[in-house]
Design a protein around this motif. Structure first.
Motif, PDB file in Angstrom:
ATOM      1  N   SER A 136      -4.289 -20.650  10.684  1.00  0.00           N
ATOM      2  CA  SER A 136      -5.479 -19.838  10.386  1.00  0.00           C
ATOM      3  C   SER A 136      -5.649 -18.720  11.406  1.00  0.00           C
ATOM      4  O   SER A 136      -5.939 -17.575  11.050  1.00  0.00           O
ATOM      5  N   ILE A 137      -5.470 -19.055  12.675  1.00  0.00           N
ATOM      6  CA  ILE A 137      -5.624 -18.048  13.731  1.00  0.00           C
ATOM      7  C   ILE A 137      -4.594 -16.939  13.557  1.00  0.00           C
ATOM      8  O   ILE A 137      -4.916 -15.750  13.666  1.00  0.00           O
ATOM      9  N   ALA A 138      -3.346 -17.310  13.261  1.00  0.00           N
ATOM     10  CA  ALA A 138      -2.292 -16.298  13.048  1.00  0.00           C
ATOM     11  C   ALA A 138      -2.636 -15.394  11.871  1.00  0.00           C
ATOM     12  O   ALA A 138      -2.435 -14.180  11.929  1.00  0.00           O
ATOM     13  N   THR A 139      -3.171 -15.973  10.815  1.00  0.00           N
ATOM     14  CA  THR A 139      -3.561 -15.189   9.630  1.00  0.00           C
ATOM     15  C   THR A 139      -4.686 -14.219   9.969  1.00  0.00           C
ATOM     16  O   THR A 139      -4.641 -13.039   9.595  1.00  0.00           O
ATOM     17  N   LEU A 140      -5.688 -14.691  10.683  1.00  0.00           N
ATOM     18  CA  LEU A 140      -6.818 -13.835  11.050  1.00  0.00           C
ATOM     19  C   LEU A 140      -6.382 -12.723  11.995  1.00  0.00           C
ATOM     20  O   LEU A 140      -6.775 -11.568  11.820  1.00  0.00           O
ATOM     21  N   GLU A 141      -5.582 -13.064  12.985  1.00  0.00           N
ATOM     22  CA  GLU A 141      -5.175 -12.060  13.971  1.00  0.00           C
ATOM     23  C   GLU A 141      -4.301 -10.974  13.358  1.00  0.00           C
ATOM     24  O   GLU A 141      -4.323  -9.827  13.811  1.00  0.00           O
ATOM     25  N   SER A 142      -3.548 -11.319  12.308  1.00  0.00           N
ATOM     26  CA  SER A 142      -2.664 -10.335  11.674  1.00  0.00           C
ATOM     27  C   SER A 142      -3.315  -9.687  10.450  1.00  0.00           C
ATOM     28  O   SER A 142      -2.686  -8.862   9.786  1.00  0.00           O
ATOM     29  N   PHE A 143      -4.574 -10.067  10.135  1.00  0.00           N
ATOM     30  CA  PHE A 143      -5.269  -9.537   8.957  1.00  0.00           C
ATOM     31  C   PHE A 143      -4.385  -9.668   7.717  1.00  0.00           C
ATOM     32  O   PHE A 143      -4.223  -8.742   6.935  1.00  0.00           O
ATOM     33  N   ASP A 144      -3.837 -10.877   7.550  1.00  0.00           N
ATOM     34  CA  ASP A 144      -2.949 -11.193   6.436  1.00  0.00           C
ATOM     35  C   ASP A 144      -3.807 -11.663   5.252  1.00  0.00           C
ATOM     36  O   ASP A 144      -4.042 -12.852   5.060  1.00  0.00           O
ATOM     37  N   PHE A 145      -4.289 -10.716   4.462  1.00  0.00           N
ATOM     38  CA  PHE A 145      -5.230 -11.020   3.390  1.00  0.00           C
ATOM     39  C   PHE A 145      -4.633 -11.934   2.321  1.00  0.00           C
ATOM     40  O   PHE A 145      -5.335 -12.743   1.724  1.00  0.00           O
ATOM     41  N   GLU A 146      -3.322 -11.824   2.081  1.00  0.00           N
ATOM     42  CA  GLU A 146      -2.686 -12.649   1.054  1.00  0.00           C
ATOM     43  C   GLU A 146      -2.692 -14.130   1.422  1.00  0.00           C
ATOM     44  O   GLU A 146      -2.719 -14.992   0.555  1.00  0.00           O
ATOM     45  N   SER A 147      -2.676 -14.425   2.717  1.00  0.00           N
ATOM     46  CA  SER A 147      -2.592 -15.825   3.151  1.00  0.00           C
ATOM     47  C   SER A 147      -3.956 -16.493   3.290  1.00  0.00           C
ATOM     48  O   SER A 147      -4.024 -17.714   3.446  1.00  0.00           O
ATOM     49  N   ILE A 148      -5.020 -15.726   3.242  1.00  0.00           N
ATOM     50  CA  ILE A 148      -6.355 -16.292   3.466  1.00  0.00           C
ATOM     51  C   ILE A 148      -6.663 -17.422   2.491  1.00  0.00           C
ATOM     52  O   ILE A 148      -7.161 -18.477   2.867  1.00  0.00           O
ATOM     53  N   LYS A 149      -6.333 -17.224   1.210  1.00  0.00           N
ATOM     54  CA  LYS A 149      -6.687 -18.236   0.205  1.00  0.00           C
ATOM     55  C   LYS A 149      -5.911 -19.535   0.361  1.00  0.00           C
ATOM     56  O   LYS A 149      -6.279 -20.551  -0.227  1.00  0.00           O
ATOM     57  N   LYS A 150      -4.860 -19.537   1.181  1.00  0.00           N
ATOM     58  CA  LYS A 150      -4.071 -20.755   1.391  1.00  0.00           C
ATOM     59  C   LYS A 150      -4.510 -21.530   2.633  1.00  0.00           C
ATOM     60  O   LYS A 150      -3.947 -22.581   2.931  1.00  0.00           O
ATOM     61  N   LEU A 151      -5.475 -21.026   3.363  1.00  0.00           N
ATOM     62  CA  LEU A 151      -5.865 -21.648   4.629  1.00  0.00           C
ATOM     63  C   LEU A 151      -6.715 -22.900   4.420  1.00  0.00           C
ATOM     64  O   LEU A 151      -7.431 -23.022   3.428  1.00  0.00           O
ATOM     65  N   GLU A 152      -6.640 -23.804   5.381  1.00  0.00           N
ATOM     66  CA  GLU A 152      -7.453 -25.014   5.398  1.00  0.00           C
ATOM     67  C   GLU A 152      -8.794 -24.658   6.048  1.00  0.00           C
ATOM     68  O   GLU A 152      -9.043 -24.936   7.224  1.00  0.00           O
ATOM     69  N   ILE A 153      -9.651 -23.975   5.269  1.00  0.00           N
ATOM     70  CA  ILE A 153     -10.962 -23.545   5.748  1.00  0.00           C
ATOM     71  C   ILE A 153     -11.990 -23.729   4.640  1.00  0.00           C
ATOM     72  O   ILE A 153     -11.654 -23.857   3.470  1.00  0.00           O
ATOM     73  N   ASP A 154     -13.249 -23.723   5.057  1.00  0.00           N
ATOM     74  CA  ASP A 154     -14.379 -23.925   4.159  1.00  0.00           C
ATOM     75  C   ASP A 154     -14.512 -22.853   3.089  1.00  0.00           C
ATOM     76  O   ASP A 154     -14.879 -23.140   1.960  1.00  0.00           O
ATOM     77  N   SER A 155     -14.285 -21.602   3.460  1.00  0.00           N
ATOM     78  CA  SER A 155     -14.623 -20.504   2.562  1.00  0.00           C
ATOM     79  C   SER A 155     -13.675 -19.316   2.735  1.00  0.00           C
ATOM     80  O   SER A 155     -13.996 -18.366   3.446  1.00  0.00           O
ATOM     81  N   PRO A 156     -12.533 -19.339   2.070  1.00  0.00           N
ATOM     82  CA  PRO A 156     -11.662 -18.164   2.111  1.00  0.00           C
ATOM     83  C   PRO A 156     -12.382 -16.871   1.704  1.00  0.00           C
ATOM     84  O   PRO A 156     -12.133 -15.824   2.323  1.00  0.00           O
ATOM     85  N   PRO A 157     -13.286 -16.888   0.697  1.00  0.00           N
ATOM     86  CA  PRO A 157     -13.977 -15.640   0.354  1.00  0.00           C
ATOM     87  C   PRO A 157     -14.784 -15.049   1.507  1.00  0.00           C
ATOM     88  O   PRO A 157     -14.814 -13.826   1.683  1.00  0.00           O
ATOM     89  N   THR A 158     -15.437 -15.908   2.297  1.00  0.00           N
ATOM     90  CA  THR A 158     -16.210 -15.405   3.440  1.00  0.00           C
ATOM     91  C   THR A 158     -15.303 -14.734   4.455  1.00  0.00           C
ATOM     92  O   THR A 158     -15.616 -13.652   4.969  1.00  0.00           O
ATOM     93  N   ILE A 159     -14.169 -15.350   4.743  1.00  0.00           N
ATOM     94  CA  ILE A 159     -13.230 -14.781   5.705  1.00  0.00           C
ATOM     95  C   ILE A 159     -12.631 -13.479   5.159  1.00  0.00           C
ATOM     96  O   ILE A 159     -12.440 -12.510   5.905  1.00  0.00           O
ATOM     97  N   TYR A 160     -12.375 -13.433   3.862  1.00  0.00           N
ATOM     98  CA  TYR A 160     -11.882 -12.201   3.234  1.00  0.00           C
ATOM     99  C   TYR A 160     -12.875 -11.058   3.445  1.00  0.00           C
ATOM    100  O   TYR A 160     -12.499  -9.945   3.824  1.00  0.00           O
ATOM    101  N   VAL A 161     -14.146 -11.323   3.209  1.00  0.00           N
ATOM    102  CA  VAL A 161     -15.180 -10.296   3.389  1.00  0.00           C
ATOM    103  C   VAL A 161     -15.273  -9.894   4.855  1.00  0.00           C
ATOM    104  O   VAL A 161     -15.302  -8.701   5.191  1.00  0.00           O
ATOM    105  N   LEU A 162     -15.293 -10.868   5.749  1.00  0.00           N
ATOM    106  CA  LEU A 162     -15.438 -10.577   7.177  1.00  0.00           C
ATOM    107  C   LEU A 162     -14.262  -9.755   7.709  1.00  0.00           C
ATOM    108  O   LEU A 162     -14.455  -8.760   8.422  1.00  0.00           O
ATOM    109  N   LEU A 163     -13.039 -10.145   7.352  1.00  0.00           N
ATOM    110  CA  LEU A 163     -11.870  -9.410   7.846  1.00  0.00           C
ATOM    111  C   LEU A 163     -11.821  -7.993   7.296  1.00  0.00           C
ATOM    112  O   LEU A 163     -11.459  -7.053   8.010  1.00  0.00           O
ATOM    113  N   ASN A 164     -12.178  -7.818   6.033  1.00  0.00           N
ATOM    114  CA  ASN A 164     -12.230  -6.466   5.475  1.00  0.00           C
ATOM    115  C   ASN A 164     -13.279  -5.623   6.184  1.00  0.00           C
ATOM    116  O   ASN A 164     -13.050  -4.448   6.479  1.00  0.00           O
TER     117      ASN A 164
END
Length: 198
Positions: A136-164
């Motif tokens: 998850s940290i690697a995905t966030l640090e690289s702003f890898d939007f395609e991988s967000i939905k595959k992460l073991e997290i509560d809310s991929p949509p929230t992280i998508y909005v925040l990173l954008n």
């Protein structure tokens, strides 16, 4: 962040109970906390609101801990700050999320703090949680939007909005602190770990 003295905090989290008739929901209600009343920023909420893809519905927020769990901390740390709470259902389309991002871009000011309230790994042991957190940290640090939905997290949509939101402001340098409930509780053998990323 206290010295920043944000005028408004936009707090975005998952709609854990899939409640309400819209994929994206806002609330105009204030929160009663042990430190006083955390008032909503109704002016920004009304400016943000677009009935074509989001709704205002108070009932789902009554039980939604992604918002209520932080209300007291916000009121204690930022007593003059107002709140814009937003919850998002897990299966919300990217089209709607992009509309939310555009709406945020149009109303958020320099004295606004945007926070994503999202748990990371759930119901795993500490080793497995750390494995998923590292991804998850690697995905966030690289702003890898395609991988967000595959992460073991509560809310991929929230992280998508925040990173954008961050990318649109060229705010892409991250300082991360990772911890989990096994460390906080002093129970490293726990098989039901929830992890956090600050």
């Amino acid at each position: 962040m206290k010295k920043e003295k944000p005028k408004t905090i936009v707090l975005i989290g998952p709609n854990h109970f899939n409640a309400g008739n819209y994929d994206i929901l806002l609330s105009n209600y204030s929160y009663k906390t042990p430190y006083g009343i955390l008032e909503s920023d109704t002016k920004m909420i009304n400016a943000l609101f677009d009935e074509s893809f989001m709704g205002i519905d108070e009932q789902p927020f009554e039980k939604e801990h992604s918002i209520s769990a932080l209300a007291g901390f916000i009121e204690n740390s930022f007593p003059k700050t107002k709140l814009v709470p937003i919850i998002i259902k897990r299966r919300t389309s990217e089209e709607k999320l992009d509309k939310l991002i555009a709406a945020l871009e149009s109303v958020v000011t320099r004295d606004t703090l945007v926070i994503g309230s999202v748990d990371f790994s759930h119901h795993l042991n500490k080793t497995a949680a750390q494995f998923h957190d590292d991804k998850s940290i690697a995905t966030l640090e690289s702003f890898d939007f395609e991988s967000i939905k595959k992460l073991e997290i509560d809310s991929p949509p929230t992280i998508y909005v925040l990173l954008n939101y961050l990318q649109n402001r060229s705010a892409q340098k991250m300082l991360a602190k990772n911890m989990n409930s096994a460390d906080v509780s002093g129970n490293p053998a726990s098989q039901d770990v929830t992890s956090y990323l600050f």
